[in-house]
Design a protein around this motif. Structure first.
Motif, mmCIF file in Angstrom:
data_model
loop_
_atom_site.group_PDB
_atom_site.id
_atom_site.type_symbol
_atom_site.label_atom_id
_atom_site.label_comp_id
_atom_site.label_asym_id
_atom_site.label_seq_id
_atom_site.Cartn_x
_atom_site.Cartn_y
_atom_site.Cartn_z
ATOM 1 N N ILE A 113 -9.449 -0.450 9.743
ATOM 2 C CA ILE A 113 -7.823 -0.363 9.148
ATOM 3 C C ILE A 113 -7.481 0.962 8.570
ATOM 4 O O ILE A 113 -8.034 1.553 7.792
ATOM 5 N N ILE A 114 -6.357 1.603 9.229
ATOM 6 C CA ILE A 114 -5.819 2.953 8.697
ATOM 7 C C ILE A 114 -5.001 2.512 7.681
ATOM 8 O O ILE A 114 -4.984 3.157 6.673
ATOM 9 N N THR A 115 -3.794 1.730 7.815
ATOM 10 C CA THR A 115 -3.040 1.254 6.730
ATOM 11 C C THR A 115 -2.702 -0.338 6.675
ATOM 12 O O THR A 115 -2.812 -0.974 7.830
ATOM 13 N N LEU A 116 -2.507 -0.926 5.620
ATOM 14 C CA LEU A 116 -2.311 -2.206 5.369
ATOM 15 C C LEU A 116 -0.985 -2.310 4.956
ATOM 16 O O LEU A 116 -1.078 -1.935 3.726
ATOM 17 N N ASN A 117 0.256 -2.540 5.285
ATOM 18 C CA ASN A 117 1.523 -2.634 4.623
ATOM 19 C C ASN A 117 1.583 -1.264 4.032
ATOM 20 O O ASN A 117 2.316 -0.964 2.733
ATOM 21 N N GLY A 118 1.301 -0.117 4.618
ATOM 22 C CA GLY A 118 1.548 1.180 4.302
ATOM 23 C C GLY A 118 0.604 1.841 3.281
ATOM 24 O O GLY A 118 0.586 2.993 2.832
#
Length: 101
Positions: free
Chosen positions: A73-78
């Motif tokens: 995951i790179i971003t989760l909700n920003g």
């Protein structure tokens, strides 16, 4: 369930990130992540659960029946995820060369 990654090459991450996953449970989310081929992808959906098929690698599951390896995951909700630093290096890679200078 569509599993997007094998557990091969799993990179352990800070266990504090599970707090972010817990906060996202039952909420609509946008997740940017690396797929199995290393391409940047995104997924939208409601986080329904997380699981570990081998007590080592961990996955988050969306209501779209999609499982995403948490370490990818790179971003989760920003908010930055475990793979954010890898993405940052990937995104800035061309800035490290002199471009023929």
């Amino acid at each position: 369930m569509k599993q997007l990654h094998s557990t091969k090459g799993y990179i352990p991450f800070d266990s504090d990130y599970f707090d972010q996953i817990e906060k996202a449970m039952n909420d609509d989310c946008k997740i940017h992540y690396f797929d199995a081929e290393g391409q940047v992808m995104d997924a939208n959906g409601t986080v329904t659960c997380s699981f570990s098929p081998d007590n080592f690698a961990h996955f988050v599951v969306l209501n779209t029946d999609t499982a995403i390896r948490i370490d990818r995951i790179i971003t989760l909700n920003g908010s930055p995820g475990p793979a954010f630093d890898e993405y940052d290096l990937f995104a800035l890679q061309c800035l490290t060369c002199m471009g023929g200078m």
